[in-house]
Design a protein around this motif. Sequence first.
Motif, PDB file in Angstrom:
ATOM      1  N   PRO A 176      45.684   0.177 -12.807  1.00  0.00           N
ATOM      2  CA  PRO A 176      46.023   0.678 -11.468  1.00  0.00           C
ATOM      3  C   PRO A 176      47.169   1.684 -11.568  1.00  0.00           C
ATOM      4  CG  PRO A 176      46.753  -1.607 -11.750  1.00  0.00           C
ATOM      5  CD  PRO A 176      45.943  -1.268 -12.952  1.00  0.00           C
ATOM      6  N   SER A 177      47.074   2.760 -10.794  1.00  0.00           N
ATOM      7  CA  SER A 177      48.067   3.843 -10.878  1.00  0.00           C
ATOM      8  C   SER A 177      48.984   3.911  -9.675  1.00  0.00           C
ATOM      9  CB  SER A 177      47.360   5.198 -10.991  1.00  0.00           C
ATOM     10  OG  SER A 177      46.600   5.264 -12.150  1.00  0.00           O
ATOM     11  N   MET A 178      48.597   3.272  -8.561  1.00  0.00           N
ATOM     12  CA  MET A 178      49.452   3.424  -7.370  1.00  0.00           C
ATOM     13  C   MET A 178      49.230   2.259  -6.406  1.00  0.00           C
ATOM     14  SD  MET A 178      46.550   5.383  -7.243  1.00  0.00           S
ATOM     15  CE  MET A 178      45.069   5.229  -6.255  1.00  0.00           C
ATOM     16  N   GLU A 179      50.254   2.033  -5.577  1.00  0.00           N
ATOM     17  CA  GLU A 179      50.194   1.013  -4.517  1.00  0.00           C
ATOM     18  C   GLU A 179      50.581   1.712  -3.211  1.00  0.00           C
ATOM     19  OE1 GLU A 179      49.516  -2.185  -3.710  1.00  0.00           O
ATOM     20  OE2 GLU A 179      50.830  -2.475  -1.982  1.00  0.00           O
ATOM     21  N   GLN A 180      49.952   1.296  -2.119  1.00  0.00           N
ATOM     22  CA  GLN A 180      50.304   1.840  -0.794  1.00  0.00           C
ATOM     23  C   GLN A 180      50.963   0.729   0.001  1.00  0.00           C
ATOM     24  OE1 GLN A 180      47.696   3.730   2.454  1.00  0.00           O
ATOM     25  NE2 GLN A 180      47.283   5.047   0.700  1.00  0.00           N
ATOM     26  N   VAL A 181      52.155   0.993   0.504  1.00  0.00           N
ATOM     27  CA  VAL A 181      52.939  -0.059   1.145  1.00  0.00           C
ATOM     28  C   VAL A 181      53.545   0.460   2.449  1.00  0.00           C
ATOM     29  CG1 VAL A 181      55.020   0.551  -0.192  1.00  0.00           C
ATOM     30  CG2 VAL A 181      54.777  -1.754   0.664  1.00  0.00           C
ATOM     31  N   GLU A 182      53.699  -0.423   3.431  1.00  0.00           N
ATOM     32  CA  GLU A 182      54.353  -0.012   4.675  1.00  0.00           C
ATOM     33  C   GLU A 182      55.858   0.108   4.436  1.00  0.00           C
ATOM     34  OE1 GLU A 182      53.862  -2.599   8.060  1.00  0.00           O
ATOM     35  OE2 GLU A 182      54.852  -1.162   9.407  1.00  0.00           O
ATOM     36  N   TYR A 183      56.436   1.206   4.895  1.00  0.00           N
ATOM     37  CA  TYR A 183      57.870   1.415   4.675  1.00  0.00           C
ATOM     38  C   TYR A 183      58.424   2.288   5.790  1.00  0.00           C
ATOM     39  CZ  TYR A 183      62.188   2.794   2.202  1.00  0.00           C
ATOM     40  OH  TYR A 183      63.486   3.019   1.841  1.00  0.00           O
ATOM     41  N   ILE A 206      54.149   4.862  -5.894  1.00  0.00           N
ATOM     42  CA  ILE A 206      54.162   4.261  -4.552  1.00  0.00           C
ATOM     43  C   ILE A 206      53.963   5.333  -3.489  1.00  0.00           C
ATOM     44  CG2 ILE A 206      55.562   2.982  -2.882  1.00  0.00           C
ATOM     45  CD1 ILE A 206      57.121   1.834  -5.339  1.00  0.00           C
ATOM     46  N   ALA A 207      52.966   5.099  -2.627  1.00  0.00           N
ATOM     47  CA  ALA A 207      52.814   5.916  -1.418  1.00  0.00           C
ATOM     48  C   ALA A 207      53.119   4.979  -0.249  1.00  0.00           C
ATOM     49  CB  ALA A 207      51.395   6.452  -1.316  1.00  0.00           C
ATOM     50  N   THR A 208      53.767   5.491   0.791  1.00  0.00           N
ATOM     51  CA  THR A 208      54.152   4.595   1.888  1.00  0.00           C
ATOM     52  C   THR A 208      53.472   5.010   3.183  1.00  0.00           C
ATOM     53  OG1 THR A 208      56.091   5.907   2.514  1.00  0.00           O
ATOM     54  CG2 THR A 208      56.406   4.205   0.829  1.00  0.00           C
ATOM     55  N   TRP A 209      53.309   4.038   4.080  1.00  0.00           N
ATOM     56  CA  TRP A 209      52.627   4.319   5.351  1.00  0.00           C
ATOM     57  C   TRP A 209      53.441   3.871   6.554  1.00  0.00           C
ATOM     58  CZ3 TRP A 209      50.945  -0.348   7.695  1.00  0.00           C
ATOM     59  CH2 TRP A 209      50.698  -1.433   6.846  1.00  0.00           C
ATOM     60  N   SER A 210      53.028   4.405   7.716  1.00  0.00           N
ATOM     61  CA  SER A 210      53.690   4.147   9.008  1.00  0.00           C
ATOM     62  C   SER A 210      55.192   4.424   8.975  1.00  0.00           C
ATOM     63  CB  SER A 210      53.403   2.718   9.496  1.00  0.00           C
ATOM     64  OG  SER A 210      52.052   2.601   9.886  1.00  0.00           O
ATOM     65  N   PRO A 211      55.597   5.637   8.599  1.00  0.00           N
ATOM     66  CA  PRO A 211      57.032   5.959   8.554  1.00  0.00           C
ATOM     67  C   PRO A 211      57.697   5.894   9.922  1.00  0.00           C
ATOM     68  CG  PRO A 211      55.703   7.949   8.303  1.00  0.00           C
ATOM     69  CD  PRO A 211      54.762   6.784   8.191  1.00  0.00           C
ATOM     70  N   LEU A 212      56.892   6.003  10.989  1.00  0.00           N
ATOM     71  CA  LEU A 212      57.456   5.908  12.342  1.00  0.00           C
ATOM     72  C   LEU A 212      57.150   4.554  12.982  1.00  0.00           C
ATOM     73  CD1 LEU A 212      56.636   9.485  13.740  1.00  0.00           C
ATOM     74  CD2 LEU A 212      58.716   8.667  12.617  1.00  0.00           C
ATOM     75  N   ALA A 213      56.780   3.575  12.176  1.00  0.00           N
ATOM     76  CA  ALA A 213      56.395   2.260  12.703  1.00  0.00           C
ATOM     77  C   ALA A 213      55.367   2.435  13.813  1.00  0.00           C
ATOM     78  CB  ALA A 213      57.621   1.484  13.177  1.00  0.00           C
TER      79      ALA A 213
END
Length: 321
Positions: A176-183, A206-213
């Motif tokens: 696995p090369s990457m994880e997507q996480v809420e941050y 790491i790629a992150t999601w929902s930066p504005l919640a």
Amino acid sequence: MEYRRLGQAGLRVSVLAYGTWVSFSEQGELSTAMDILEVARQAGVNLFDTADCYGHGQAEILLGRALRELGWDRATYVLSTKLFSGLRDCVNMCQTLNRKYLLQAIDESLERLRTPFVDLLYCHRPDPGTPVEETVWAMSDIVAAGKAHYWGTSGWSVEQIRQAWECAERYRLRKPSMEQVEYNLFKRASLDGAYAARLAEMGVGIATWSPLAAGLLSGKYQHAIPRGSRAALPGYDWLRTSLVDAARNGRVRELAAIAHALGATPAQLAIAWCTRNRALSSVILGASNPAQLRENLRAVALAPLLTAELMQRIEHIFPYG
Ligand code: NDP
């Protein structure tokens, strides 16, 4: 735009990416989608994210159509999608990472996206009902077949990623090369130093999601739910309580005061704060129209202005959690 390596992979992704969750599903129409993608590209965004389950396949279809209409050179952008939920409500083909589902689902995603390959393919959630060996083997085969260039995970614990990594090592499969996480400012702890260090040991980016919640940090939920916003859509009731929560909106007001003093908006400040975390490769933005995206992309210019003192003041507003 700044570009960061995706963990130990040679691939470089823009620190701000664009994701299509609600905007290309329930809210989507072709001309808006094309305008949004064009705004992103003009600003240097090279990573576009979707999933098979967004709008039950609609987001992939719209993204595929828009990219086809725009006619961009496929070599110039990175496309990511995710599998797990499935579009069929039948045994073996939903909420799973079994081999049968994964091998069929990738072909169907590629068809909807009108592309022979995706660059990044995620296992959208862990599946305790399938042995990790089976999933790693299937993802590795998908990469070997050229249907995805890298595979990764989303919402997996470090221990689950470690198991997959070790399995790939044992059987000489693709790791696995990457994880997507809420941050975001309300989820500061999700990407703390220890977590990031353990992923870095495995070379996982790491790629992150929902930066504005989900929009809350834009400040638009102070008084009511604005018409046309995500929270007003049918089927999104589960989001409403957190978006209109008085205490959370109080913190957003304090953030807005700091942002305005910098000549910025709370959305820009919240996104700039995310990008200051060097452990992440890319922050996946959402935007339901080109104006929102234009505003948010200016976070790149704001980030260098965030001194240690400002970072501390911002973090003081949001409890660690
Ligand atoms: P955000 O937290 O940034 O929320 C984006 C939404 O907030 C927009 O669609 C818009 O919604 C509103 N918004 C954005 N900018 C502004 C602005 N400047 N002013 C006012 N409102 C604004 O990101 P998302 O929650 O959309 O997540 C980003 C992406 O991450 C997704 O599209 C998806 O690709 C990915 N993701 C991955 C998940 C996973 O499990 N791996 C889970 C969730 C997301 P509106 O106009 O409708 O109010």
